[in-house]
Structures are given as structure tokens and as C-alpha cells.
Design a protein around this motif. Structure first.
Motif, PDB file in Angstrom:
ATOM      1  N   ASN A 182       0.879  -1.249  -0.148  1.00 24.38           N
ATOM      2  CA  ASN A 182      -0.032   0.132  -0.054  1.00 24.38           C
ATOM      3  C   ASN A 182       0.847   1.292   0.022  1.00 24.38           C
ATOM      4  OD1 ASN A 182       0.761   0.502   2.502  1.00 24.38           O
ATOM      5  ND2 ASN A 182      -1.061  -0.662   3.618  1.00 24.38           N
ATOM      6  N   ALA A 183       0.189   2.284  -0.108  1.00 26.74           N
ATOM      7  CA  ALA A 183       0.912   3.595  -0.295  1.00 26.74           C
ATOM      8  C   ALA A 183       1.838   4.004   0.868  1.00 26.74           C
ATOM      9  CB  ALA A 183       0.091   4.591  -0.682  1.00 26.74           C
ATOM     10  N   GLU A 184       1.308   3.419   2.362  1.00 27.86           N
ATOM     11  CA  GLU A 184       2.016   3.740   3.373  1.00 27.86           C
ATOM     12  C   GLU A 184       3.198   3.182   3.400  1.00 27.86           C
ATOM     13  OE1 GLU A 184       1.349   4.255   8.130  1.00 27.86           O
ATOM     14  OE2 GLU A 184      -0.187   3.562   6.906  1.00 27.86           O
ATOM     15  N   GLU A 185       3.079   1.807   3.107  1.00 24.46           N
ATOM     16  CA  GLU A 185       4.357   0.964   3.075  1.00 24.46           C
ATOM     17  C   GLU A 185       5.585   1.544   2.007  1.00 24.46           C
ATOM     18  OE1 GLU A 185       2.417  -3.313   4.163  1.00 24.46           O
ATOM     19  OE2 GLU A 185       2.116  -2.464   2.169  1.00 24.46           O
ATOM     20  N   VAL A 186       5.065   1.890   0.907  1.00 25.20           N
ATOM     21  CA  VAL A 186       6.000   2.400  -0.047  1.00 25.20           C
ATOM     22  C   VAL A 186       6.510   3.783   0.448  1.00 25.20           C
ATOM     23  CG1 VAL A 186       6.096   3.259  -2.362  1.00 25.20           C
ATOM     24  CG2 VAL A 186       4.793   1.338  -2.035  1.00 25.20           C
ATOM     25  N   GLY A 187       5.923   4.734   1.087  1.00 21.48           N
ATOM     26  CA  GLY A 187       6.361   5.721   1.529  1.00 21.48           C
ATOM     27  C   GLY A 187       7.451   5.631   2.506  1.00 21.48           C
ATOM     28  N   GLU A 188       7.248   4.442   3.479  1.00 26.44           N
ATOM     29  CA  GLU A 188       8.332   4.208   4.468  1.00 26.44           C
ATOM     30  C   GLU A 188       9.526   3.805   3.734  1.00 26.44           C
ATOM     31  OE1 GLU A 188       6.790   1.253   7.154  1.00 26.44           O
ATOM     32  OE2 GLU A 188       5.197   2.745   8.078  1.00 26.44           O
ATOM     33  N   TYR A 189       9.513   2.948   2.933  1.00 28.62           N
ATOM     34  CA  TYR A 189      10.631   2.428   1.977  1.00 28.62           C
ATOM     35  C   TYR A 189      11.491   3.570   1.259  1.00 28.62           C
ATOM     36  CZ  TYR A 189       9.277  -2.542   2.453  1.00 28.62           C
ATOM     37  OH  TYR A 189       8.919  -3.669   3.101  1.00 28.62           O
ATOM     38  N   ILE A 190      10.563   4.576   0.865  1.00 25.63           N
ATOM     39  CA  ILE A 190      11.506   5.892   0.001  1.00 25.63           C
ATOM     40  C   ILE A 190      11.416   6.959   1.053  1.00 25.63           C
ATOM     41  CG2 ILE A 190      10.269   4.922  -2.176  1.00 25.63           C
ATOM     42  CD1 ILE A 190       8.683   7.399  -1.906  1.00 25.63           C
ATOM     43  N   GLY A 191      11.051   7.051   2.196  1.00 23.56           N
ATOM     44  CA  GLY A 191      11.065   8.064   3.028  1.00 23.56           C
ATOM     45  C   GLY A 191      10.425   9.404   2.887  1.00 23.56           C
ATOM     46  N   ALA A 192       9.131   9.051   2.280  1.00 24.57           N
ATOM     47  CA  ALA A 192       8.503  10.198   2.168  1.00 24.57           C
ATOM     48  C   ALA A 192       6.881   9.721   2.752  1.00 24.57           C
ATOM     49  CB  ALA A 192       8.257  10.347   0.459  1.00 24.57           C
ATOM     50  N   SER A 193       5.897  10.746   2.523  1.00 21.48           N
ATOM     51  CA  SER A 193       4.676  10.666   3.050  1.00 21.48           C
ATOM     52  C   SER A 193       3.649   9.578   2.212  1.00 21.48           C
ATOM     53  CB  SER A 193       3.852  12.132   3.330  1.00 21.48           C
ATOM     54  OG  SER A 193       3.673  12.518   2.028  1.00 21.48           O
ATOM     55  N   ARG A 194       2.847   8.908   2.905  1.00 21.29           N
ATOM     56  CA  ARG A 194       1.867   8.224   2.083  1.00 21.29           C
ATOM     57  C   ARG A 194       1.197   9.122   1.083  1.00 21.29           C
ATOM     58  NH1 ARG A 194      -3.241   6.213   5.534  1.00 21.29           N
ATOM     59  NH2 ARG A 194      -3.572   8.627   5.576  1.00 21.29           N
ATOM     60  N   THR A 195       0.858  10.341   1.002  1.00 19.98           N
ATOM     61  CA  THR A 195       0.223  11.122   0.041  1.00 19.98           C
ATOM     62  C   THR A 195       1.133  11.305  -1.098  1.00 19.98           C
ATOM     63  OG1 THR A 195      -0.793  12.474   1.783  1.00 19.98           O
ATOM     64  CG2 THR A 195      -0.562  13.404  -0.531  1.00 19.98           C
ATOM     65  N   THR A 196       2.562  11.582  -0.847  1.00 18.49           N
ATOM     66  CA  THR A 196       3.474  11.391  -1.896  1.00 18.49           C
ATOM     67  C   THR A 196       3.561  10.247  -2.555  1.00 18.49           C
ATOM     68  OG1 THR A 196       4.621  13.366  -0.829  1.00 18.49           O
ATOM     69  CG2 THR A 196       5.970  11.856  -2.342  1.00 18.49           C
ATOM     70  N   ALA A 197       3.661   8.950  -1.886  1.00 15.44           N
ATOM     71  CA  ALA A 197       3.894   7.863  -2.630  1.00 15.44           C
ATOM     72  C   ALA A 197       2.807   7.463  -3.253  1.00 15.44           C
ATOM     73  CB  ALA A 197       3.867   6.818  -1.341  1.00 15.44           C
ATOM     74  N   ARG A 198       1.414   7.707  -2.899  1.00 15.54           N
ATOM     75  CA  ARG A 198       0.323   7.380  -3.501  1.00 15.54           C
ATOM     76  C   ARG A 198       0.427   8.043  -5.191  1.00 15.54           C
ATOM     77  NH1 ARG A 198      -3.484   9.109  -0.408  1.00 15.54           N
ATOM     78  NH2 ARG A 198      -3.663   7.142   0.346  1.00 15.54           N
ATOM     79  N   ARG A 199       0.942   9.540  -4.861  1.00 14.97           N
ATOM     80  CA  ARG A 199       0.951  10.311  -6.156  1.00 14.97           C
ATOM     81  C   ARG A 199       1.731   9.428  -7.324  1.00 14.97           C
ATOM     82  NH1 ARG A 199       2.500  14.588  -4.369  1.00 14.97           N
ATOM     83  NH2 ARG A 199       4.584  14.537  -4.651  1.00 14.97           N
ATOM     84  N   TYR A 200       3.072   8.905  -6.788  1.00 11.76           N
ATOM     85  CA  TYR A 200       3.902   8.263  -7.784  1.00 11.76           C
ATOM     86  C   TYR A 200       3.253   7.025  -8.193  1.00 11.76           C
ATOM     87  CZ  TYR A 200       7.568  11.657  -7.256  1.00 11.76           C
ATOM     88  OH  TYR A 200       8.319  13.032  -7.034  1.00 11.76           O
ATOM     89  N   LEU A 201       2.670   6.207  -7.026  1.00  9.93           N
ATOM     90  CA  LEU A 201       1.933   4.940  -7.545  1.00  9.93           C
ATOM     91  C   LEU A 201       0.997   5.007  -8.429  1.00  9.93           C
ATOM     92  CD1 LEU A 201       1.903   3.618  -3.878  1.00  9.93           C
ATOM     93  CD2 LEU A 201       3.345   2.606  -5.641  1.00  9.93           C
ATOM     94  N   GLU A 202      -0.146   5.965  -8.274  1.00 15.40           N
ATOM     95  CA  GLU A 202      -0.912   5.987  -9.399  1.00 15.40           C
ATOM     96  C   GLU A 202      -0.491   6.634 -10.791  1.00 15.40           C
ATOM     97  OE1 GLU A 202      -4.005   5.519  -9.067  1.00 15.40           O
ATOM     98  OE2 GLU A 202      -4.094   5.046  -6.941  1.00 15.40           O
ATOM     99  N   PHE A 203       0.852   7.371 -10.716  1.00 15.58           N
ATOM    100  CA  PHE A 203       1.475   7.452 -12.169  1.00 15.58           C
ATOM    101  C   PHE A 203       2.021   6.334 -12.751  1.00 15.58           C
ATOM    102  CE2 PHE A 203       5.314   8.242 -14.328  1.00 15.58           C
ATOM    103  CZ  PHE A 203       4.997   9.282 -15.433  1.00 15.58           C
TER     104      PHE A 203
END
Length: 229
Positions: A182-203
Motif C-alpha cells: 500500500n501507499a504507506e508501506e511504499v512511503g516508508e521505503y522511500i522516506g516520504a509521506s503516504r500522500t507523496t507515495a500514492r501520487r507516484y504509485l498512481e502515475f
């Protein structure tokens, strides 16, 4: 990285308090002063030497753009994010000429500020990680770079708010994880917020590099998870 020091320059005390409380919720930043006038803001920047200034445009004695010109004329290294109700195109143009990092329209939304500060944190990290400068390094730093190389080797135009370096970090997460995240897990891996991670994931979903599925947790709350196609 040490805490990034911030000064708030906002004549409305209630709005300044909101900004202060927002900053307290975002890791990696330290508020070192609040100014309610241009004169106090100038003094705080001179004395405290912050890395970042959150600056309004409209003040009783002048404009934040006046202060921006002064800071640039004296070669101040402080970065500036304008947080303003000014919707005039000329104000935005002058702000860009002054080298602002971002231009946020009021009313300020927490997620928008968090997104900008996440990008600023990454921006400083890029400089610290560099030994020498190449064109690819320049292209990942300048805000006007709009292309990146996709997995198939083709150039892909990036939308606003998506930079090539962070995009590669997200791709690398899925190169080492075969299960859905999920976005929160990806955000933790890349050192960013869930909101930021979700933007990249959706792209990446829109670019047909990832697939998204809806998963229902134990309490029945739907959650989007992402995995390689």
C-alpha cells in the motif's frame, strides 16, 4: 540530515498559528521564529539563518515580494515558499523570477504543505548525495525537467509533482518486493509521506507499470494495494 530550520512570515496571527501547528506534525523540520511584519521577518532571517522561509505576500507595510527582492539582492541563501491568497499571474511570475521553491494558495491545506516540504527535504538530500555534477543530476533537480526514462527505455513526460529521482526509488521498491504494497508501506521505503507515495504509485498505474487492487482489511476498510504487472 539535521532538522531543517524554518521561519514563518505571516501578518495574520491565526493563520501563522495554523502553519505552526501544521509544521509540528511534519518530521524533519524545526520552527525557529514567527514574524508578523516584513521588518521582523527580515531580522529573523538575518539572525536565525533558516534554510526555509514560509512567506505571505500581503503585509500592511509592503509585500513579501519586496522582501524576496531584498533577500536575493544581498545573496541570502534562504529558500522561500510563498503561502498567499494572491492569485494575480504577475505575482506568480515575479515569485518565479525570485527563485521561490513553491507557491501555495490559501487557504493552506495540511496535505499540500506536507507534500511541498517532503519535496524540499528530498531536494536538499539530492545535493548532499552528489559528488560531481552531470546532466542527469541537473535534470532531477531543476523543477522544469519534465522527462524521465521508463522501464522500456522510452522517454516519458512527467506530470507536475513527479520527479525522476523519486520515481526511480518507487520502481526500485517493486523490483525487490513481489507482493502487493500500500501507499504507506511504499512511503516508508522511500522516506516520504503516504500522500507523496500514492501520487507516484498512481502515475505508475497510469503508465501501465503497476496494477492496483482494492483490499479489505479486518475491519472492512478498503485499501488500494499496488504490485508489478
Amino acid at each position: 540530515m539535521n532538522l531543517i530550520r524554518i521561519v514563518i512570515a505571516e501578518d495574520d496571527q491565526q493563520i501563522a498559528e495554523i502553519q505552526k501547528r501544521f509544521l509540528e506534525r511534519i518530521e524533519g523540520f524545526e520552527l525557529v521564529g514567527i514574524a508578523h511584519s516584513l521588518e521582523d521577518a527580515e531580522d529573523l532571517v538575518d539572525v536565525m539563518q533558516p534554510e526555509l522561509l514560509l512567506l505571505d505576500i500581503h503585509f500592511p507595510t509592503g509585500t513579501g515580494l519586496d522582501l524576496l527582492r531584498k533577500l536575493r539582492a544581498r545573496n541570502s541563501s534562504v529558500d522561500v515558499i510563498l503561502v498567499t491568497a494572491a492569485k494575480e499571474v504577475d505575482s506568480l511570475r515575479e515569485a518565479l523570477h525570485g527563485g521561490v521553491f513553491d507557491y501555495i494558495l490559501k487557504p493552506l491545506v495540511f496535505e499540500r504543505l506536507q507534500e511541498t516540504l517532503d519535496r524540499y527535504h528530498q531536494h536538499l538530500g539530492k545535493f548532499q548525495a552528489m559528488q560531481t555534477l552531470g546532466q542527469r543530476d541537473v535534470d532531477t533537480i531543476l523543477p522544469y525537467s519534465t522527462t524521465a526514462t521508463s522501464n522500456d527505455g522510452l522517454e516519458t513526460r512527467l506530470p507536475k509533482g513527479v520527479d525522476a529521482l523519486t520515481l526511480e526509488k518507487v520502481r526500485s521498491v517493486f523490483s525487490t518486493h513481489s507482493h502487493a504494497l500500500n501507499a504507506e508501506e511504499v512511503g516508508e521505503y522511500i522516506g516520504a509521506s503516504r500522500t507523496t507515495a500514492r501520487r507516484y504509485l498512481e502515475f505508475l498505474v497510469s503508465n501501465n507499470e503497476l496494477s492496483a487492487e482494492v483490499s479489505y482489511g479486518s475491519v472492512g476498510r478498503p485499501e488500494r494495494k499496488y504490485k508489478n504487472i
